[in-house]
Write a protein that holds these residues in place. Sequence first.
Motif, short mmCIF file in Angstrom:
data_model
loop_
_atom_site.label_atom_id
_atom_site.label_comp_id
_atom_site.label_asym_id
_atom_site.label_seq_id
_atom_site.Cartn_x
_atom_site.Cartn_y
_atom_site.Cartn_z
N SER A 168 -44.33 3.72 -9.08
CA SER A 168 -44.19 2.92 -7.87
C SER A 168 -42.71 2.81 -7.51
CB SER A 168 -44.80 1.54 -8.15
OG SER A 168 -44.60 0.69 -7.07
N TRP A 169 -42.15 3.92 -7.02
CA TRP A 169 -40.68 4.00 -6.88
C TRP A 169 -40.03 2.94 -6.00
CZ3 TRP A 169 -38.75 4.94 -2.10
CH2 TRP A 169 -39.62 5.52 -1.17
N PRO A 170 -40.67 2.49 -4.89
CA PRO A 170 -39.94 1.46 -4.13
C PRO A 170 -39.69 0.20 -4.95
CG PRO A 170 -41.69 2.40 -2.79
CD PRO A 170 -41.91 2.89 -4.18
N GLY A 179 -52.35 -3.75 -8.26
CA GLY A 179 -52.79 -3.76 -6.87
C GLY A 179 -53.07 -2.38 -6.31
N MET A 239 -36.56 0.28 -7.28
CA MET A 239 -35.22 0.44 -6.69
C MET A 239 -34.29 -0.72 -7.01
SD MET A 239 -34.64 3.20 -5.37
CE MET A 239 -35.64 4.66 -5.26
N ILE A 240 -34.82 -1.94 -7.00
CA ILE A 240 -33.92 -3.09 -7.13
C ILE A 240 -33.25 -3.10 -8.50
CG2 ILE A 240 -33.84 -5.63 -7.22
CD1 ILE A 240 -35.91 -5.64 -5.04
N ARG A 270 -51.47 0.34 -6.63
CA ARG A 270 -50.32 1.19 -6.36
C ARG A 270 -50.20 2.27 -7.44
NH1 ARG A 270 -48.78 -3.79 -5.98
NH2 ARG A 270 -48.39 -4.67 -3.93
N PRO A 271 -49.56 3.38 -7.14
CA PRO A 271 -49.39 4.41 -8.17
C PRO A 271 -48.54 3.88 -9.33
CG PRO A 271 -48.11 4.92 -6.20
CD PRO A 271 -48.98 3.78 -5.85
N GLU A 308 0.80 -1.22 0.00
CA GLU A 308 0.00 0.00 0.00
C GLU A 308 0.84 1.28 0.00
OE1 GLU A 308 -3.90 1.61 2.35
OE2 GLU A 308 -3.60 -0.51 2.03
#
Lengths: 404, 178
Positions: free
Chosen positions: B94-96, B88, B99-100, B90-91, B43
């Motif tokens: 549906s941002w959550p 279902g 995320m994946i 949801r908007p 290093e």
Amino acid sequence: MTTARSHEMNFLAPSVVRTIGTRSLVIGLIFAVLAIVGAFVRPGDFFHAYLLGFMDWLGVTLGALAFLMVRHVTGGTWGMVIQRIQIAAMRCLPLMMVLFIPILFGLPHLYIWARPLDTVADKHLREHLQEITQTYLNPHGFFIRAVIYFAIWAVLVFFLSKWSAEHDHPPMRDTSARTKQLSAPGLVIFALSIGFATIDWMMSITPGWISTMYPLIILIGELMSAMAFCIVIESILSRYEPMSTMLKPSFAHDHGKWTLAFVMVWAYFSFSQLLIMWAGNLPEEITYYYRRFNGGWGYVGLFLVVFQFAVPFCLLLSRPLKRDIRRLAFLAAWIMVMRWVDLYFMIEPNYSETFRLTWLDIVVAVAMGGLWLAFFCRNLASRPLLAAYDIHAQKVLEPVHGGH
Amino acid sequence: MNEPAIYGLMAEFDSADEIVAAARRTHAAGYRKIDAYSPYPVEELWEAIGFHHNRVALVVLIGGIIGCMTGYGLQYWVANIAYPTNIGGRPFHSWPSFMIVTFELTILFSVLSAVFGMLALNGLPLPYHPVFNVERFSRVTEDKFFLVVFSSDEKYNETETRAFLQSLGPKSIEEVPS
């Protein structure tokens, strides 16, 4: 050679520790008087704030205990520098036990299951409570379980603290096998006990709501609090002997890496809970987030995402920042504030549909923090900052070599 | 041919500590076009030869941001513009749930940028390198450490540089033919 060097040095805590302790005590007492006034004027607000402050400072105490056990299991010089800070922090457990007592008197203010069931308006919730209060969630069970949790933590704190104190006197010894034998099962028992404690003390505020992620968020938050606290204290101590000799940039770097890891794991756990509930969209689960997305609470959530995760995450990627203890300490202090905000976001929306921050939320946390810090400083000053007769502590004093 | 026949001078060392000390002194003596070779990452060595920053981090950051925007943008476009579907209640935004994939594409683009950015910036793959002309250099993958002063360095002077390297106490000094 290193042995000789360690004996020449004086590892006693600098006098600044006592100064901080005295000032913390004064601040803590002043705010405690205000808090007691608040307890009579607004008992409801007081107990909500009290639970918040209690969980916040319990987090530093237990996080330090868990961290010490992690270091006993894994080894590593990074942990020796802050070991006595962790021990002083976990020895605040008796204070937290005393501070837990008022919660027992505020149960009806905090938990719907502790109130007479006729006062529960929601029919489904009442039926659910009729069942669960007979078997698990009732004041007697709450008290007995609390005694068990504190007993487990007290045993761990007692032995780890006692064994560490033995290293203050000759002969030079290696007791890592013994501490490892206690710490490895200790970590498992600790994780389970803090999980059950979180269910009792926080999750049961809304008895119909269940999340398996929730205790883990608390657990990782406690570790984060403890690491951040150690960084702040080692930064203050590094202006004086002996910490100025002990603390090297590579140790600060390691502590910064830990903090980065906790920031990421916290975000991972917190987001996982949201994602699972968002995907399931079940009435008994999503109510938690329905309330926290509306009524002004959403801004607190956004604030957490940005300042408990995004900003610390980006800053902690920087290698120079992690190696500079002064700058790292500012970030750590900020993370400690955000720990309070996170717990506030977990606890307070249960009691109010719209955003609500009372003066007691802050006053009680400061009062408890002042008393806690005074107790911590007393603990820290009572022992040397390095266990001079621990064979592993010697490495702290060696110059840093290349390679690993 | 104006090209110098000598690529540089190579000094051989036995340990990481020795080469770090030698590299520090060489850098302090004013040599800038130097390089060090070791069997494992040391290093302190890259600091000692005065190597501060490289642009790989920047390339990775840009790659990551592009991946992040690609992932989120793709899902936003699909769920809101191209095929708005009520899932279902949801908007649409549906941002959550977005995320994946956003996270995965960020990682994917960052990693690819890191690999190809690294290869582009360090000039790999490189079929020919003069240091391999020195026979002893093969020990660099086992237990020897080598410090090279390039002949393109402004301060480079065959005899003076050799004398300087000798003063560092190396195991041997060899000329590297280009």
